[in-house]
Design an enzyme around this catalytic site. Structure first.
Site, PDB file in Angstrom:
ATOM      1  N   ALA A  13       0.629  -1.015  -0.175  1.00  0.00           N
ATOM      2  CA  ALA A  13      -0.162  -0.093  -0.035  1.00  0.00           C
ATOM      3  C   ALA A  13       0.832   1.226   0.038  1.00  0.00           C
ATOM      4  O   ALA A  13       0.513   2.380   0.476  1.00  0.00           O
ATOM      5  CB  ALA A  13      -1.043  -0.016   1.257  1.00  0.00           C
ATOM      6  N   ALA A  14       2.054   1.173  -0.550  1.00  0.00           N
ATOM      7  CA  ALA A  14       2.844   2.432  -0.690  1.00  0.00           C
ATOM      8  C   ALA A  14       2.511   3.322  -1.940  1.00  0.00           C
ATOM      9  O   ALA A  14       3.109   4.297  -1.962  1.00  0.00           O
ATOM     10  CB  ALA A  14       4.267   1.943  -0.682  1.00  0.00           C
ATOM     11  N   GLY A  15       2.094   2.750  -2.947  1.00  0.00           N
ATOM     12  CA  GLY A  15       1.615   3.184  -4.199  1.00  0.00           C
ATOM     13  C   GLY A  15       1.153   4.825  -4.137  1.00  0.00           C
ATOM     14  O   GLY A  15       0.287   4.856  -3.132  1.00  0.00           O
ATOM     15  N   ARG A  19      -3.878   8.476  -9.914  1.00  0.00           N
ATOM     16  CA  ARG A  19      -5.254   8.768 -10.653  1.00  0.00           C
ATOM     17  C   ARG A  19      -6.254   8.996  -9.956  1.00  0.00           C
ATOM     18  O   ARG A  19      -7.420   9.489 -10.711  1.00  0.00           O
ATOM     19  CB  ARG A  19      -5.217   7.392 -11.520  1.00  0.00           C
ATOM     20  CG  ARG A  19      -4.448   7.405 -12.805  1.00  0.00           C
ATOM     21  CD  ARG A  19      -4.809   5.998 -13.515  1.00  0.00           C
ATOM     22  NE  ARG A  19      -4.164   5.108 -12.957  1.00  0.00           N
ATOM     23  CZ  ARG A  19      -4.220   3.757 -12.920  1.00  0.00           C
ATOM     24  NH1 ARG A  19      -5.063   3.421 -14.139  1.00  0.00           N
ATOM     25  NH2 ARG A  19      -3.339   2.916 -12.452  1.00  0.00           N
ATOM     26  N   ASP A 114      -5.582  -2.228  -2.417  1.00  0.00           N
ATOM     27  CA  ASP A 114      -6.720  -1.587  -3.141  1.00  0.00           C
ATOM     28  C   ASP A 114      -7.905  -2.298  -3.980  1.00  0.00           C
ATOM     29  O   ASP A 114      -8.432  -2.020  -4.751  1.00  0.00           O
ATOM     30  CB  ASP A 114      -6.235  -0.531  -4.243  1.00  0.00           C
ATOM     31  CG  ASP A 114      -5.339  -1.511  -5.406  1.00  0.00           C
ATOM     32  OD1 ASP A 114      -5.055  -2.499  -5.179  1.00  0.00           O
ATOM     33  OD2 ASP A 114      -4.714  -0.579  -6.309  1.00  0.00           O
ATOM     34  N   ASN A 181      -2.900 -11.689 -13.978  1.00  0.00           N
ATOM     35  CA  ASN A 181      -2.203 -11.815 -12.691  1.00  0.00           C
ATOM     36  C   ASN A 181      -3.008 -10.789 -11.775  1.00  0.00           C
ATOM     37  O   ASN A 181      -3.127  -9.559 -11.846  1.00  0.00           O
ATOM     38  CB  ASN A 181      -1.095 -11.380 -12.541  1.00  0.00           C
ATOM     39  CG  ASN A 181      -0.151 -11.148 -11.222  1.00  0.00           C
ATOM     40  OD1 ASN A 181      -0.746 -11.702 -10.293  1.00  0.00           O
ATOM     41  ND2 ASN A 181       0.819 -10.261 -11.210  1.00  0.00           N
ATOM     42  N   ALA A 434     -51.431  28.312  23.970  1.00  0.00           N
ATOM     43  CA  ALA A 434     -50.909  28.418  22.654  1.00  0.00           C
ATOM     44  C   ALA A 434     -50.051  29.826  22.564  1.00  0.00           C
ATOM     45  O   ALA A 434     -50.713  30.835  23.095  1.00  0.00           O
ATOM     46  CB  ALA A 434     -51.913  28.206  21.620  1.00  0.00           C
TER      47      ALA A 434
HETATM   48  C1  UD1 Z   1       0.832  -5.294 -10.600  1.00  0.00           C
HETATM   49  C2  UD1 Z   1       1.408  -6.695 -11.200  1.00  0.00           C
HETATM   50  C3  UD1 Z   1       0.642  -7.284 -12.375  1.00  0.00           C
HETATM   51  C4  UD1 Z   1      -0.838  -7.532 -12.058  1.00  0.00           C
HETATM   52  C5  UD1 Z   1      -1.563  -6.118 -11.414  1.00  0.00           C
HETATM   53  C6  UD1 Z   1      -2.659  -6.366 -10.717  1.00  0.00           C
HETATM   54  C7  UD1 Z   1       3.798  -6.276 -10.760  1.00  0.00           C
HETATM   55  C8  UD1 Z   1       5.004  -6.133 -11.622  1.00  0.00           C
HETATM   56  N1  UD1 Z   1       2.880  -6.292 -11.604  1.00  0.00           N
HETATM   57  O1  UD1 Z   1       0.970  -4.193 -11.762  1.00  0.00           O
HETATM   58  O2  UD1 Z   1       1.160  -8.312 -12.859  1.00  0.00           O
HETATM   59  O3  UD1 Z   1      -1.592  -7.938 -12.999  1.00  0.00           O
HETATM   60  O4  UD1 Z   1      -0.337  -5.654 -10.207  1.00  0.00           O
HETATM   61  O5  UD1 Z   1      -3.304  -5.256 -10.289  1.00  0.00           O
HETATM   62  O6  UD1 Z   1       3.689  -6.684  -9.420  1.00  0.00           O
HETATM   63  N2  UD1 Z   1       3.177  -0.846  -4.723  1.00  0.00           N
HETATM   64  C9  UD1 Z   1       4.088  -0.639  -3.544  1.00  0.00           C
HETATM   65  N3  UD1 Z   1       5.405  -0.381  -3.800  1.00  0.00           N
HETATM   66  C10 UD1 Z   1       6.146  -0.271  -5.140  1.00  0.00           C
HETATM   67  C11 UD1 Z   1       4.999  -0.281  -6.010  1.00  0.00           C
HETATM   68  C12 UD1 Z   1       3.635  -0.877  -5.935  1.00  0.00           C
HETATM   69  O7  UD1 Z   1       3.699  -0.850  -2.372  1.00  0.00           O
HETATM   70  O8  UD1 Z   1       7.109   0.099  -5.119  1.00  0.00           O
HETATM   71  C13 UD1 Z   1       1.938  -1.350  -4.269  1.00  0.00           C
HETATM   72  C14 UD1 Z   1       0.992  -0.471  -4.969  1.00  0.00           C
HETATM   73  O9  UD1 Z   1       0.556   0.805  -3.901  1.00  0.00           O
HETATM   74  C15 UD1 Z   1      -0.301  -1.166  -5.429  1.00  0.00           C
HETATM   75  C16 UD1 Z   1       0.344  -2.565  -5.648  1.00  0.00           C
HETATM   76  O10 UD1 Z   1       1.544  -2.383  -5.159  1.00  0.00           O
HETATM   77  O11 UD1 Z   1      -1.089  -1.314  -4.296  1.00  0.00           O
HETATM   78  C17 UD1 Z   1       0.570  -3.030  -7.106  1.00  0.00           C
HETATM   79  O12 UD1 Z   1       1.412  -1.827  -7.750  1.00  0.00           O
HETATM   80  P1  UD1 Z   1       1.087  -1.133  -9.067  1.00  0.00           P
HETATM   81  O13 UD1 Z   1       2.074  -0.273  -9.392  1.00  0.00           O
HETATM   82  O14 UD1 Z   1      -0.358  -0.710  -9.467  1.00  0.00           O
HETATM   83  O15 UD1 Z   1       1.253  -2.566 -10.023  1.00  0.00           O
HETATM   84  P2  UD1 Z   1       0.462  -2.768 -11.593  1.00  0.00           P
HETATM   85  O16 UD1 Z   1       1.312  -2.083 -12.565  1.00  0.00           O
HETATM   86  O17 UD1 Z   1      -0.796  -2.630 -11.160  1.00  0.00           O
HETATM   87 CA    CA Z   2      -2.469  -1.491  -9.892  1.00  0.00          CA
END
Ligand code: UD1
Ligand code: CA
Length: 490
Positions: A13-15, A19, A114, A181, A434
């Protein structure tokens, strides 16, 4: 249940969630009264993991505070820079090791923060598949009509999982694969650690992909399994407000369906929004346009709606609440509320009470059988049993500086348009006339008259408004236009 509990569930949950275009971190947006992250933690708890880890980064202070509130047993680990999902899991495992926490005694499950529709049942299925196939990695997958954007599951001719290829890195042929995935996995802990040490950033996004460990494991001859999720909604990730609304609607349908199966009538499920903490008994009827938020409970036979919002309220058996907004209020058994009633925090309506149209009540107790039927404000008051508060009665509880209490005894009759100027007490069985302004206590059984006497100035209209429709009407009623009256000067 599975034979072994996970040693750890790691929730990513670091992202940033750019969007969402929000000042609130993405995973803290909520549906059905619970944050996105809270839903995932709830599903993860089904597995009874030895440790629950949430990887935080963007908005870390807020996310961490939220985790401490809803799951104080969880460990939050900071990922300073978001260098990819593989990096995030690596940081999490290193963080656990630093804290002296071993992960070798059970699988490590990785989830994302998420995906609010994920169920505990699906996670149990993932672990069962993982164990029964003695895999080192088991990927939760789904088949999607539109797999755009997701990582694709590349299988061998015999069906075994070869690799996961990100959409951005995939060939045209791979992009035609509809099995994706979900981003959720079970791993054998030691193999996960060793493979994470070998992944590179050699890809289109320049990130450490967690998905690359799957290819490494396969190449090493490990068993890699996939658990196909029957309901693709469960893996719906929320990336923007459109998906947030989609997830909320799916959750709404799921919650409503569950209540209907338990004997609740929901006339219009599409416009009925019930939070996860709502509690309903069988034979509750919910009419259209109803929202119940927080820990709201409704007892058997009560009818709620149309057009009603209840926030952390308790509604008794057989009560009726129509076109009402209520928060932190208790509605007694058989009470009738609405239409167009505003119940504010601290309102307690006794059994068989009535709070009618354009009535606002705050921090007040209305005794059993008492009525506040029309156009009133009742604040900081205690109304006894069986009393009637006449139309347009106002409790004047605020002197501009302090709030004061008003007490009305049992079976009192407050005349229409009475002002009860607090602090004031009206005794048991007392009446007010009243239009009275009541500033002094009224003894039990007394009639309080707090207004000046009426006087009529005869002929005033014909003298002062001659020729007007009113004067003509008065003339037709036999009023003599010439009559003069000395009190006109008064
Ligand atoms: C990822 C998968 C993809 C899959 C998809 C499903 C990878 C490389 N790809 O892609 O195969 O179909 O999820 O939704 O794993 N996050 C962190 N730190 C980071 C990067 C991400 O905590 O450094 C967290 C994000 O907050 C998010 C989750 O990991 O909750 C997924 O990251 P995101 O960048 O959205 O991966 P996708 O590109 O969607
Ligand atoms: Ca994602």
């Amino acid at each position: 249940m599975t034979s072994s509990r996970p040693s750890a569930v790691v929730i990513l949950a670091a992202g940033e969630g750019t969007r969402m275009k929000s000042a609130t971190p993405k995973v803290l947006h909520s549906i059905a009264g619970r944050s996105l992250l809270g839903h995932v933690i709830e599903a993860a708890s089904t597995l009874e993991p030895h440790h629950l880890v949430v990887v935080v980064g963007h908005g870390r202070d807020e996310v961490r505070a939220h985790v401490e509130e809803i799951a104080p047993w969880a460990i939050t680990i900071v990922q300073e820079e978001q260098n990819g999902t593989g990096h995030a899991v690596r940081i999490a495992l290193a963080g656990l090791a630093e804290r002296g926490i071993a992960t070798s005694h059970g699988p490590v499950v990785v989830l994302t923060g998420d995906t609010p529709l994920l169920s505990g049942r699906t996670l149990v299925g993932l672990l069962l598949e993982h164990e029964s196939t003695t895999a080192t990695a088991t990927v939760l997958t789904a088949r999607l009509a539109d797999p755009t954007g997701y990582g694709r599951i590349v299988r061998d001719s015999d069906g075994s999982v070869l690799a996961i290829v990100e959409h951005k890195d995939a060939t045209d042929e791979q992009r035609r694969i509809d099995e994706i995935n979900s981003g959720m996995y079970a791993f054998a802990a030691e193999r996960l650690s060793s493979c994470l040490g070998r992944i590179t950033t050699d890809n289109v996004q320049g990130e450490e992909y967690l998905t690359d460990v799957v290819g490494l494991m396969h190449a090493d001859g490990d068993v890699v399994s996939a658990s196909l999720c029957a309901d693709p909604d469960e893996i719906l990730g929320v990336n923007d407000r459109v998906q947030l609304a989609q997830a909320a609607a799916l959750m709404r349908d799921r919650i409503n369906e569950s209540w209907m199966r338990q004997g609740v009538s929901i006339l219009d499920p599409g416009s009925t929004w019930l939070d996860v903490d709502v509690d309903l008994q069988a034979d509750v009827v919910i009419r259209p346009q109803v929202s119940m938020r927080g820990p709201t409970s409704v007892a058997a036979g009560a009818v709620v709606g149309p057009g009603t919002t209840l926030i952390s309220c308790e509604v008794g058996a057989g009560a009726q609440v129509i076109h009402t907004w209520a928060e932190l209020a208790v509605v007694g058994e058989g009470a009738r509320v609405g239409p167009f009633t505003f119940l504010r925090p601290g309102t307690v309506l006794g059994n068989d009470t009535r709070a009618g149209a354009y009535v606002e009540i705050k921090n007040s107790t209305i005794g059993a059988g008492a009525k506040v039927p029309h156009l009133s404000y009742v604040g900081d008051a205690e109304i006894g049993i069986g009393s009637n508060i006449g139309a347009a009665t106002i409790v004047v509880n605020y002197d501009g500086v302090d709030k004061h209490r008003t007490v009305v005894g049992d079976h009192a009759r407050i005349g229409s348009d009475t002002m009860l100027v607090a602090p004031v007490t009206v005794g048991d069985g007392a009446y007010t006339a009243a239009g009275s302004v009541i500033t002094d206590d009224v003894p039990p059984g007394a009639m309080a008259v707090g207004r000046s006497r009426q006087r009529n100035i005869e002929g005033w209209v014909q003298r002062r408004r001659p020729g007007s429709p009113a004067a003509e009407a008065a003339g037709r009623a036999g009023q003599d236009p010439a009559s003069d009256h000395p009190s006109e000067q008064a």
